[in-house]
Design a protein around this motif. Structure first.
Motif, PDB file in Angstrom:
ATOM      1  N   LEU A   5       0.860  -1.181   0.000  1.00  0.00           N
ATOM      2  CA  LEU A   5       0.000   0.000   0.000  1.00  0.00           C
ATOM      3  C   LEU A   5       0.894   1.228   0.000  1.00  0.00           C
ATOM      4  CD1 LEU A   5      -2.564  -1.023   2.753  1.00  0.00           C
ATOM      5  CD2 LEU A   5      -2.934  -1.029   0.289  1.00  0.00           C
ATOM      6  N   ILE A   6       0.645   2.149  -0.931  1.00  0.00           N
ATOM      7  CA  ILE A   6       1.451   3.362  -1.019  1.00  0.00           C
ATOM      8  C   ILE A   6       0.520   4.567  -1.004  1.00  0.00           C
ATOM      9  CG2 ILE A   6       3.103   4.683  -2.390  1.00  0.00           C
ATOM     10  CD1 ILE A   6       4.130   2.052  -3.512  1.00  0.00           C
ATOM     11  N   GLY A   7       0.676   5.412   0.032  1.00  0.00           N
ATOM     12  CA  GLY A   7      -0.109   6.632   0.134  1.00  0.00           C
ATOM     13  C   GLY A   7       0.607   7.781  -0.540  1.00  0.00           C
ATOM     14  N   HIS A   8      -0.133   8.883  -0.784  1.00  0.00           N
ATOM     15  CA  HIS A   8       0.498   9.986  -1.503  1.00  0.00           C
ATOM     16  C   HIS A   8      -0.029  11.362  -1.131  1.00  0.00           C
ATOM     17  CE1 HIS A   8      -2.925  10.882  -4.124  1.00  0.00           C
ATOM     18  NE2 HIS A   8      -3.183   9.606  -4.007  1.00  0.00           N
ATOM     19  N   HIS A   9      -1.169  11.511  -0.548  1.00  0.00           N
ATOM     20  CA  HIS A   9      -1.817  12.809  -0.491  1.00  0.00           C
ATOM     21  C   HIS A   9      -1.174  13.872   0.410  1.00  0.00           C
ATOM     22  CE1 HIS A   9      -4.887  15.769  -1.000  1.00  0.00           C
ATOM     23  NE2 HIS A   9      -4.978  15.883   0.310  1.00  0.00           N
ATOM     24  N   PRO A  10      -0.539  13.564   1.527  1.00  0.00           N
ATOM     25  CA  PRO A  10      -0.075  14.629   2.433  1.00  0.00           C
ATOM     26  C   PRO A  10       0.988  15.574   1.860  1.00  0.00           C
ATOM     27  CG  PRO A  10      -0.042  12.512   3.539  1.00  0.00           C
ATOM     28  CD  PRO A  10      -0.329  12.246   2.100  1.00  0.00           C
ATOM     29  N   ARG A  14       6.247  10.478   4.704  1.00  0.00           N
ATOM     30  CA  ARG A  14       5.809   9.861   5.958  1.00  0.00           C
ATOM     31  C   ARG A  14       6.538   8.525   6.116  1.00  0.00           C
ATOM     32  NH1 ARG A  14       3.074  13.799   8.606  1.00  0.00           N
ATOM     33  NH2 ARG A  14       1.326  14.555   7.422  1.00  0.00           N
ATOM     34  N   GLY A  15       6.356   7.912   7.242  1.00  0.00           N
ATOM     35  CA  GLY A  15       7.028   6.657   7.524  1.00  0.00           C
ATOM     36  C   GLY A  15       6.453   5.477   6.755  1.00  0.00           C
ATOM     37  N   CYS A  16       7.062   4.338   6.970  1.00  0.00           N
ATOM     38  CA  CYS A  16       6.576   3.095   6.395  1.00  0.00           C
ATOM     39  C   CYS A  16       6.761   2.001   7.437  1.00  0.00           C
ATOM     40  CB  CYS A  16       7.298   2.764   5.104  1.00  0.00           C
ATOM     41  SG  CYS A  16       9.069   2.562   5.256  1.00  0.00           S
ATOM     42  N   GLU A  17       6.029   0.911   7.254  1.00  0.00           N
ATOM     43  CA  GLU A  17       6.158  -0.206   8.189  1.00  0.00           C
ATOM     44  C   GLU A  17       5.844  -1.517   7.500  1.00  0.00           C
ATOM     45  OE1 GLU A  17       3.133  -0.812  11.277  1.00  0.00           O
ATOM     46  OE2 GLU A  17       2.003   0.819  10.353  1.00  0.00           O
ATOM     47  N   ARG A  18       6.486  -2.549   7.981  1.00  0.00           N
ATOM     48  CA  ARG A  18       6.180  -3.900   7.522  1.00  0.00           C
ATOM     49  C   ARG A  18       4.874  -4.316   8.174  1.00  0.00           C
ATOM     50  NH1 ARG A  18       8.015  -7.449   4.224  1.00  0.00           N
ATOM     51  NH2 ARG A  18       8.024  -9.644   4.714  1.00  0.00           N
ATOM     52  N   TYR A  19       3.995  -4.915   7.391  1.00  0.00           N
ATOM     53  CA  TYR A  19       2.705  -5.359   7.907  1.00  0.00           C
ATOM     54  C   TYR A  19       2.419  -6.728   7.307  1.00  0.00           C
ATOM     55  CZ  TYR A  19      -2.170  -5.210   9.327  1.00  0.00           C
ATOM     56  OH  TYR A  19      -3.375  -5.490   9.910  1.00  0.00           O
ATOM     57  N   GLY A  20       2.447  -7.757   8.143  1.00  0.00           N
ATOM     58  CA  GLY A  20       2.269  -9.119   7.632  1.00  0.00           C
ATOM     59  C   GLY A  20       3.375  -9.468   6.666  1.00  0.00           C
ATOM     60  N   ARG A  21       2.990  -9.858   5.469  1.00  0.00           N
ATOM     61  CA  ARG A  21       3.992 -10.212   4.453  1.00  0.00           C
ATOM     62  C   ARG A  21       4.253  -9.070   3.474  1.00  0.00           C
ATOM     63  NH1 ARG A  21       1.368 -14.598   0.427  1.00  0.00           N
ATOM     64  NH2 ARG A  21       0.504 -13.075  -0.989  1.00  0.00           N
ATOM     65  N   GLY A  22       3.742  -7.885   3.785  1.00  0.00           N
ATOM     66  CA  GLY A  22       3.895  -6.755   2.878  1.00  0.00           C
ATOM     67  C   GLY A  22       4.366  -5.501   3.588  1.00  0.00           C
ATOM     68  N   TRP A  23       4.130  -4.354   2.950  1.00  0.00           N
ATOM     69  CA  TRP A  23       4.560  -3.053   3.471  1.00  0.00           C
ATOM     70  C   TRP A  23       3.457  -2.023   3.301  1.00  0.00           C
ATOM     71  CZ3 TRP A  23       9.063  -1.666   5.865  1.00  0.00           C
ATOM     72  CH2 TRP A  23      10.076  -2.628   5.891  1.00  0.00           C
ATOM     73  N   ILE A  24       3.414  -1.076   4.224  1.00  0.00           N
ATOM     74  CA  ILE A  24       2.578   0.114   4.115  1.00  0.00           C
ATOM     75  C   ILE A  24       3.522   1.307   4.046  1.00  0.00           C
ATOM     76  CG2 ILE A  24       0.848   1.581   5.199  1.00  0.00           C
ATOM     77  CD1 ILE A  24      -0.128  -0.935   6.702  1.00  0.00           C
ATOM     78  N   VAL A  25       3.394   2.094   2.995  1.00  0.00           N
ATOM     79  CA  VAL A  25       4.152   3.336   2.835  1.00  0.00           C
ATOM     80  C   VAL A  25       3.123   4.445   2.961  1.00  0.00           C
ATOM     81  CG1 VAL A  25       5.654   4.684   1.334  1.00  0.00           C
ATOM     82  CG2 VAL A  25       5.756   2.184   1.269  1.00  0.00           C
ATOM     83  N   TYR A  26       3.175   5.205   4.039  1.00  0.00           N
ATOM     84  CA  TYR A  26       2.118   6.167   4.328  1.00  0.00           C
ATOM     85  C   TYR A  26       2.102   7.342   3.359  1.00  0.00           C
ATOM     86  CZ  TYR A  26       1.117   3.303   8.296  1.00  0.00           C
ATOM     87  OH  TYR A  26       0.762   2.233   9.071  1.00  0.00           O
ATOM     88  N   SER A  27       3.245   7.793   2.898  1.00  0.00           N
ATOM     89  CA  SER A  27       3.308   8.822   1.863  1.00  0.00           C
ATOM     90  C   SER A  27       4.736   8.931   1.355  1.00  0.00           C
ATOM     91  CB  SER A  27       2.849  10.177   2.390  1.00  0.00           C
ATOM     92  OG  SER A  27       3.017  11.170   1.388  1.00  0.00           O
ATOM     93  N   LEU A  28       4.890   8.990   0.040  1.00  0.00           N
ATOM     94  CA  LEU A  28       6.204   9.209  -0.562  1.00  0.00           C
ATOM     95  C   LEU A  28       6.489  10.689  -0.778  1.00  0.00           C
ATOM     96  CD1 LEU A  28       6.284   6.306  -3.159  1.00  0.00           C
ATOM     97  CD2 LEU A  28       7.606   6.495  -1.045  1.00  0.00           C
TER      98      LEU A  28
END
Length: 75
Positions: A5-10, A14-28
């Motif tokens: 999951l890759i966020g973009h709006h802010p 922003r930070g990122c974190e490993r979640y289960g077998r994937g990643w969350i990128v809060y904002s690039l």
């Protein structure tokens, strides 16, 4: 189910974190644009990873800075 999951709006990195077998990128952050009046809006990143049947492999963020002429420059 999503493995990346890759966020973009802010408009800021922003930070990122490993979640289960994937990643969350809060904002690039911003990658191209003219919003350079704030240092925070000049910081960005490129997410580089390999997607496999088992999830995200080889995840890394490459830092980028938006230059005075609005171009992303690798750091």
């Amino acid at each position: 189910r999503a493995d990346l999951l890759i966020g973009h709006h802010p408009h800021v990195l922003r930070g990122c974190e490993r979640y289960g077998r994937g990643w969350i990128v809060y904002s690039l952050g911003n990658f191209l644009g003219d919003m350079i009046w704030s240092d925070r809006m000049r910081d960005s990143a490129i997410a580089e990873c390999r997607l496999t049947p088992d999830g995200v492999a080889d995840f890394r963020l490459l830092p980028v800075r938006i230059s005075d002429d609005y171009r992303p420059m690798a750091l």
